[in-house]
Design a protein around this motif. Structure first.
Motif, PDB file in Angstrom:
ATOM      1  N   LEU A  47       7.187   8.875  10.013  1.00  0.00           N
ATOM      2  CA  LEU A  47       7.531   7.720  10.829  1.00  0.00           C
ATOM      3  C   LEU A  47       8.281   8.181  12.074  1.00  0.00           C
ATOM      4  O   LEU A  47       9.194   9.001  11.986  1.00  0.00           O
ATOM      5  N   GLU A  48       7.883   7.678  13.232  1.00  0.00           N
ATOM      6  CA  GLU A  48       8.539   8.057  14.493  1.00  0.00           C
ATOM      7  C   GLU A  48       9.039   6.793  15.177  1.00  0.00           C
ATOM      8  O   GLU A  48       8.252   5.901  15.491  1.00  0.00           O
ATOM      9  N   LEU A  49      10.351   6.711  15.386  1.00  0.00           N
ATOM     10  CA  LEU A  49      10.967   5.542  16.009  1.00  0.00           C
ATOM     11  C   LEU A  49      11.437   5.806  17.430  1.00  0.00           C
ATOM     12  O   LEU A  49      11.875   4.889  18.114  1.00  0.00           O
ATOM     13  N   ARG A  50      11.360   7.057  17.885  1.00  0.00           N
ATOM     14  CA  ARG A  50      11.783   7.386  19.257  1.00  0.00           C
ATOM     15  C   ARG A  50      10.646   7.044  20.212  1.00  0.00           C
ATOM     16  O   ARG A  50       9.583   7.628  20.147  1.00  0.00           O
ATOM     17  N   LYS A  51      10.899   6.101  21.086  1.00  0.00           N
ATOM     18  CA  LYS A  51       9.856   5.603  21.991  1.00  0.00           C
ATOM     19  C   LYS A  51       9.343   6.682  22.939  1.00  0.00           C
ATOM     20  O   LYS A  51       8.182   6.698  23.307  1.00  0.00           O
ATOM     21  N   THR A  52      10.227   7.582  23.341  1.00  0.00           N
ATOM     22  CA  THR A  52       9.833   8.622  24.293  1.00  0.00           C
ATOM     23  C   THR A  52       9.797  10.002  23.637  1.00  0.00           C
ATOM     24  O   THR A  52      10.011  11.009  24.302  1.00  0.00           O
ATOM     25  N   ALA A  53       9.485  10.031  22.341  1.00  0.00           N
ATOM     26  CA  ALA A  53       9.347  11.316  21.647  1.00  0.00           C
ATOM     27  C   ALA A  53       8.303  12.155  22.382  1.00  0.00           C
ATOM     28  O   ALA A  53       7.261  11.640  22.806  1.00  0.00           O
ATOM     29  N   LYS A  54       8.586  13.426  22.563  1.00  0.00           N
ATOM     30  CA  LYS A  54       7.665  14.325  23.263  1.00  0.00           C
ATOM     31  C   LYS A  54       6.576  14.783  22.299  1.00  0.00           C
ATOM     32  O   LYS A  54       6.844  15.461  21.321  1.00  0.00           O
ATOM     33  N   ILE A  55       5.352  14.396  22.605  1.00  0.00           N
ATOM     34  CA  ILE A  55       4.203  14.749  21.772  1.00  0.00           C
ATOM     35  C   ILE A  55       3.494  15.922  22.436  1.00  0.00           C
ATOM     36  O   ILE A  55       3.133  15.869  23.604  1.00  0.00           O
ATOM     37  N   ARG A  56       3.336  16.997  21.666  1.00  0.00           N
ATOM     38  CA  ARG A  56       2.791  18.242  22.209  1.00  0.00           C
ATOM     39  C   ARG A  56       1.438  18.567  21.574  1.00  0.00           C
ATOM     40  O   ARG A  56       1.049  17.970  20.581  1.00  0.00           O
ATOM     41  N   ALA A  57       0.753  19.526  22.165  1.00  0.00           N
ATOM     42  CA  ALA A  57      -0.547  19.958  21.655  1.00  0.00           C
ATOM     43  C   ALA A  57      -0.445  20.327  20.178  1.00  0.00           C
ATOM     44  O   ALA A  57       0.534  20.934  19.747  1.00  0.00           O
ATOM     45  N   GLY A  58      -1.445  19.932  19.413  1.00  0.00           N
ATOM     46  CA  GLY A  58      -1.502  20.240  17.994  1.00  0.00           C
ATOM     47  C   GLY A  58      -0.939  19.138  17.113  1.00  0.00           C
ATOM     48  O   GLY A  58      -1.146  19.155  15.908  1.00  0.00           O
ATOM     49  N   GLN A  59      -0.255  18.174  17.703  1.00  0.00           N
ATOM     50  CA  GLN A  59       0.305  17.093  16.902  1.00  0.00           C
ATOM     51  C   GLN A  59      -0.728  15.987  16.720  1.00  0.00           C
ATOM     52  O   GLN A  59      -1.673  15.856  17.499  1.00  0.00           O
ATOM     53  N   GLN A  60      -0.531  15.191  15.651  1.00  0.00           N
ATOM     54  CA  GLN A  60      -1.398  14.055  15.387  1.00  0.00           C
ATOM     55  C   GLN A  60      -0.557  12.794  15.340  1.00  0.00           C
ATOM     56  O   GLN A  60       0.534  12.782  14.772  1.00  0.00           O
ATOM     57  N   VAL A  61      -1.081  11.744  15.943  1.00  0.00           N
ATOM     58  CA  VAL A  61      -0.412  10.453  15.985  1.00  0.00           C
ATOM     59  C   VAL A  61      -1.287   9.444  15.258  1.00  0.00           C
ATOM     60  O   VAL A  61      -2.506   9.411  15.473  1.00  0.00           O
ATOM     61  N   ALA A  62      -0.681   8.637  14.391  1.00  0.00           N
ATOM     62  CA  ALA A  62      -1.403   7.585  13.676  1.00  0.00           C
ATOM     63  C   ALA A  62      -0.818   6.239  14.091  1.00  0.00           C
ATOM     64  O   ALA A  62       0.404   6.052  14.072  1.00  0.00           O
ATOM     65  N   PHE A  63      -1.714   5.315  14.477  1.00  0.00           N
ATOM     66  CA  PHE A  63      -1.285   3.985  14.902  1.00  0.00           C
ATOM     67  C   PHE A  63      -2.437   3.004  14.736  1.00  0.00           C
ATOM     68  O   PHE A  63      -3.553   3.291  15.168  1.00  0.00           O
ATOM     69  N   ALA A  64      -2.164   1.871  14.126  1.00  0.00           N
ATOM     70  CA  ALA A  64      -3.137   0.773  14.004  1.00  0.00           C
ATOM     71  C   ALA A  64      -4.494   1.244  13.475  1.00  0.00           C
ATOM     72  O   ALA A  64      -5.532   0.852  13.985  1.00  0.00           O
ATOM     73  N   GLY A  65      -4.475   2.102  12.467  1.00  0.00           N
ATOM     74  CA  GLY A  65      -5.715   2.578  11.869  1.00  0.00           C
ATOM     75  C   GLY A  65      -6.421   3.665  12.655  1.00  0.00           C
ATOM     76  O   GLY A  65      -7.492   4.112  12.265  1.00  0.00           O
ATOM     77  N   GLN A  66      -5.841   4.087  13.760  1.00  0.00           N
ATOM     78  CA  GLN A  66      -6.433   5.143  14.592  1.00  0.00           C
ATOM     79  C   GLN A  66      -5.659   6.453  14.405  1.00  0.00           C
ATOM     80  O   GLN A  66      -4.439   6.432  14.266  1.00  0.00           O
ATOM     81  N   GLN A  67      -6.384   7.544  14.421  1.00  0.00           N
ATOM     82  CA  GLN A  67      -5.775   8.874  14.402  1.00  0.00           C
ATOM     83  C   GLN A  67      -6.032   9.507  15.770  1.00  0.00           C
ATOM     84  O   GLN A  67      -7.158   9.455  16.281  1.00  0.00           O
ATOM     85  N   VAL A  68      -4.993  10.094  16.337  1.00  0.00           N
ATOM     86  CA  VAL A  68      -5.115  10.737  17.643  1.00  0.00           C
ATOM     87  C   VAL A  68      -4.743  12.205  17.514  1.00  0.00           C
ATOM     88  O   VAL A  68      -3.653  12.534  17.031  1.00  0.00           O
ATOM     89  N   GLN A  69      -5.639  13.088  17.915  1.00  0.00           N
ATOM     90  CA  GLN A  69      -5.379  14.533  17.958  1.00  0.00           C
ATOM     91  C   GLN A  69      -5.011  14.885  19.378  1.00  0.00           C
ATOM     92  O   GLN A  69      -5.762  14.586  20.301  1.00  0.00           O
TER      93      GLN A  69
END
Length: 74
Positions: free
Chosen positions: A44-66
């Motif tokens: 779970l990530e609650l920081r609105k401006t968390a720095k997302i870097r290459a290699g990370q995956q984000v999950a939101f609303a049924g979508q996966q983002v590489q």
């Protein structure tokens, strides 16, 4: 799975959601993040401006983002 290629070293989480069209505005992105609707690398990530870097995956609303590194970086 969606993919996003970085133009720099990172992208802030709220900007990532907006850039991919998963939310209609930055305000909506920040609200959805603060309500606990986003995970980064399975956590779970609650920081609105968390720095997302290459290699990370984000999950939101049924979508996966590489998140991919810039093809121009060496």
């Amino acid at each position: 799975m969606l993919q996003l290629e970085l133009r720099g070293d990172y992208i802030e989480l709220d900007k990532l959601l907006k850039a991919l069209g998963l939310v209609s505005s930055g305000g909506e992105a920040r609200m959805r993040i603060s309500e606990g609707e986003v995970q980064v690398d399975g956590q779970l990530e609650l920081r609105k401006t968390a720095k997302i870097r290459a290699g990370q995956q984000v999950a939101f609303a049924g979508q996966q983002v590489q998140v991919l590194g810039s093809s121009a970086s060496s």
